[in-house]
Design an enzyme around this catalytic site. Structure first.
Site, short mmCIF file in Angstrom:
data_model
loop_
_atom_site.label_atom_id
_atom_site.label_comp_id
_atom_site.label_asym_id
_atom_site.label_seq_id
_atom_site.Cartn_x
_atom_site.Cartn_y
_atom_site.Cartn_z
N ALA A 131 0.69 -1.48 -0.32
CA ALA A 131 0.60 -0.10 0.33
C ALA A 131 0.62 1.28 0.34
CB ALA A 131 -0.81 0.12 0.84
N GLY B 238 0.73 -5.81 1.35
CA GLY B 238 -0.46 -4.95 0.21
C GLY B 238 -0.61 -5.55 -1.23
N GLU C 186 0.17 -9.51 -0.67
CA GLU C 186 -2.01 -9.87 -0.38
C GLU C 186 -2.41 -10.04 -2.04
OE1 GLU C 186 -1.60 -6.98 2.66
OE2 GLU C 186 -2.62 -8.41 4.06
N GLU D 268 4.52 -5.54 7.39
CA GLU D 268 3.28 -4.17 8.02
C GLU D 268 3.83 -3.98 9.42
OE1 GLU D 268 2.41 -6.79 5.86
OE2 GLU D 268 0.59 -5.90 4.74
C1 HXC Z 1 5.03 4.09 -0.92
C2 HXC Z 1 6.96 3.35 -1.80
C3 HXC Z 1 6.70 2.60 -1.94
C4 HXC Z 1 5.31 1.97 -1.12
C5 HXC Z 1 8.46 2.00 -2.71
N1 HXC Z 1 7.43 3.62 -2.79
N2 HXC Z 1 7.69 1.45 -1.65
N3 HXC Z 1 6.47 4.68 -1.74
N4 HXC Z 1 4.72 3.06 -0.78
N5 HXC Z 1 5.07 0.99 0.17
C6 HXC Z 1 8.93 3.96 -3.25
C7 HXC Z 1 9.93 4.87 -2.61
O1 HXC Z 1 9.06 5.59 -1.82
C8 HXC Z 1 10.55 5.29 -3.63
O2 HXC Z 1 10.51 6.51 -4.05
C9 HXC Z 1 10.47 4.42 -4.35
O3 HXC Z 1 9.34 3.45 -4.64
C10 HXC Z 1 11.34 3.20 -4.41
O4 HXC Z 1 11.65 2.89 -3.78
P1 HXC Z 1 13.20 2.80 -2.92
O5 HXC Z 1 13.01 2.58 -1.36
O6 HXC Z 1 14.36 3.87 -3.22
O7 HXC Z 1 13.74 0.93 -3.62
P2 HXC Z 1 14.58 -0.03 -2.88
O8 HXC Z 1 16.18 0.98 -1.84
O9 HXC Z 1 15.24 -0.62 -4.18
O10 HXC Z 1 13.95 -0.60 -1.70
C11 HXC Z 1 13.29 -1.13 -2.45
C12 HXC Z 1 11.77 -1.59 -1.34
C13 HXC Z 1 11.43 -0.55 -0.34
C14 HXC Z 1 12.64 -2.82 -0.51
C15 HXC Z 1 10.22 -2.82 -1.68
O11 HXC Z 1 11.26 0.74 -0.88
C16 HXC Z 1 10.18 -0.67 0.64
O12 HXC Z 1 10.48 -1.37 1.92
N6 HXC Z 1 9.46 -0.62 0.42
C17 HXC Z 1 8.04 -1.04 1.10
C18 HXC Z 1 8.12 -1.95 1.69
C19 HXC Z 1 6.81 -2.11 2.77
O13 HXC Z 1 7.13 -2.05 3.47
N7 HXC Z 1 5.26 -2.74 1.96
C20 HXC Z 1 3.99 -2.87 2.55
C21 HXC Z 1 4.09 -1.35 3.11
S1 HXC Z 1 2.05 -1.42 4.36
P3 HXC Z 1 10.98 8.20 -3.91
O14 HXC Z 1 10.25 8.89 -4.35
O15 HXC Z 1 11.62 8.34 -3.24
O16 HXC Z 1 12.60 7.73 -5.33
C22 HXC Z 1 1.10 -2.05 3.64
C23 HXC Z 1 -0.30 -2.47 4.24
C24 HXC Z 1 -1.31 -3.12 3.89
O17 HXC Z 1 1.12 -2.60 2.47
C25 HXC Z 1 -2.75 -3.35 4.10
C26 HXC Z 1 -4.05 -3.41 3.28
C27 HXC Z 1 -3.41 -2.74 1.66
#
Ligand code: HXC
Length: 258
Positions: free
Chosen positions: A65, A109, A112, A132
């Site tokens: 998400a 997400g 999921e 999460e």
């Molecule tokens: C918003 C995101 C994002 C996310 C990545 N980006 N994941 N933006 N929401 N979930 C954005 C980053 O901010 C960045 O933007 C760009 O995408 C590239 O990401 P990087 O982090 O620079 O890439 P990298 O170093 O290769 O790392 C990849 C990654 C990391 C390991 C996937 O991005 C990460 O940990 N993302 C979050 C993963 C996460 O926690 N997902 C769960 C979310 S909660 P900029 O602008 O800085 O370049 C969830 C709740 C579900 O899903 C509940 C119901 C749906």
């Protein structure tokens, strides 16, 4: 119809829906989820479509998400707005088979969403996770339930509590994905599986989807009864007669969805 966050293409009875927010690794924001729900509804309603493939980019199916968007919300916003509820309901209402073709990150997400599809074909680059916990929340669209059913309690707890990622090989070994293929072959493999499904009777494919999904909802005896009734009911179709005649006559069946 044009979308901002998706590309949709229908060829040879297969709708390919490609998540397309490359700058955010296909993070699921409200725009994308609304468009995805709409695209899924359109694929369901389009008589030319017999199977759906949902995919992302080489780097990410979806990294979860959209954390930036979620960070602005409070409990009342998400509870009263039923965050992600209507969109996920719309995806789960699709009765046509949906294959998730996953390369790169499928996190939170994103994982999921892949699990909401009927099965997952993974590239060898795929990484699955439910991180999460690192954000102070739990999964919100099925992760604690579907991942547990897919891989069992021990591995699901491990994934949700540590937030670690699972690679494609572990995902296949654990039963989360049905096949792993080299990244370059991912779409060929998904399209060929979809083409195979598209050749079947839609009635039978729909019955398969309902019966297998039922196994995730009810106990064994209820599930077996549901399956048996479905099996019996299909004897009312022309496609059943065609399928069996074709076998006996040593020819390919011509299903007509009747
Ligand atoms: C918003 C995101 C994002 C996310 C990545 N980006 N994941 N933006 N929401 N979930 C954005 C980053 O901010 C960045 O933007 C760009 O995408 C590239 O990401 P990087 O982090 O620079 O890439 P990298 O170093 O290769 O790392 C990849 C990654 C990391 C390991 C996937 O991005 C990460 O940990 N993302 C979050 C993963 C996460 O926690 N997902 C769960 C979310 S909660 P900029 O602008 O800085 O370049 C969830 C709740 C579900 O899903 C509940 C119901 C749906």
């Amino acid at each position: 119809m044009g979308y901002e966050t998706l590309n949709v293409d229908v060829t040879n009875h297969v709708a390919v829906i490609k998540l397309n927010r490359p700058d955010a690794l296909n993070a699921l924001n409200s725009k994308l989820l609304t468009e995805l729900a709409k695209a899924m509804g359109q694929a369901q309603g389009n008589d030319k479509v017999r199977c759906i493939v949902l995919t992302g980019s080489d780097k990410a199916f979806a990294a979860g998400a959209d954390i930036r968007e979620m960070s602005e919300k409070n409990f009342v916003d998400v509870f009263m707005g039923d965050l992600f509820g209507p969109e996920t309901d719309a995806i789960l209402r699709v009765r046509k088979p949906i294959i998730a073709a996953v390369a790169g990150y499928a996190l939170g997400g994103g994982c999921e969403l892949a699990m909401m599809c009927d099965f997952i074909i993974a590239a060898d680059t795929a990484k699955f996770g439910q991180p999460e916990i690192n954000l102070g929340v739990v999964a919100g669209i099925g992760g604690t339930q579907r991942l547990t059913r897919a891989v069992g309690k021990a591995k699901s707890m491990d994934m949700h509590l540590t937030g670690r990622f699972m690679d494609a090989e572990e995902a296949e070994r654990s039963g989360l994905v049905s096949r792993v293929v080299p990244a370059k072959k991912l779409m060929d493999e998904a399209m060929s599986a979809a083409a195979k499904i598209a050749e079947k009777s839609m009635i039978t494919a729909t019955a398969v989807k309902e019966a297998v999904n039922r196994s995730q909802e009810v106990g064994l005896s209820e599930g077996l009864l549901f399956e048996k009734r479905m099996f019996h009911a299909l004897f009312a179709t022309e496609d059943r007669a065609e399928g069996m005649s074709a076998f006996v006559e040593k020819r390919e069946p011509q299903f007509r969805d009747k």
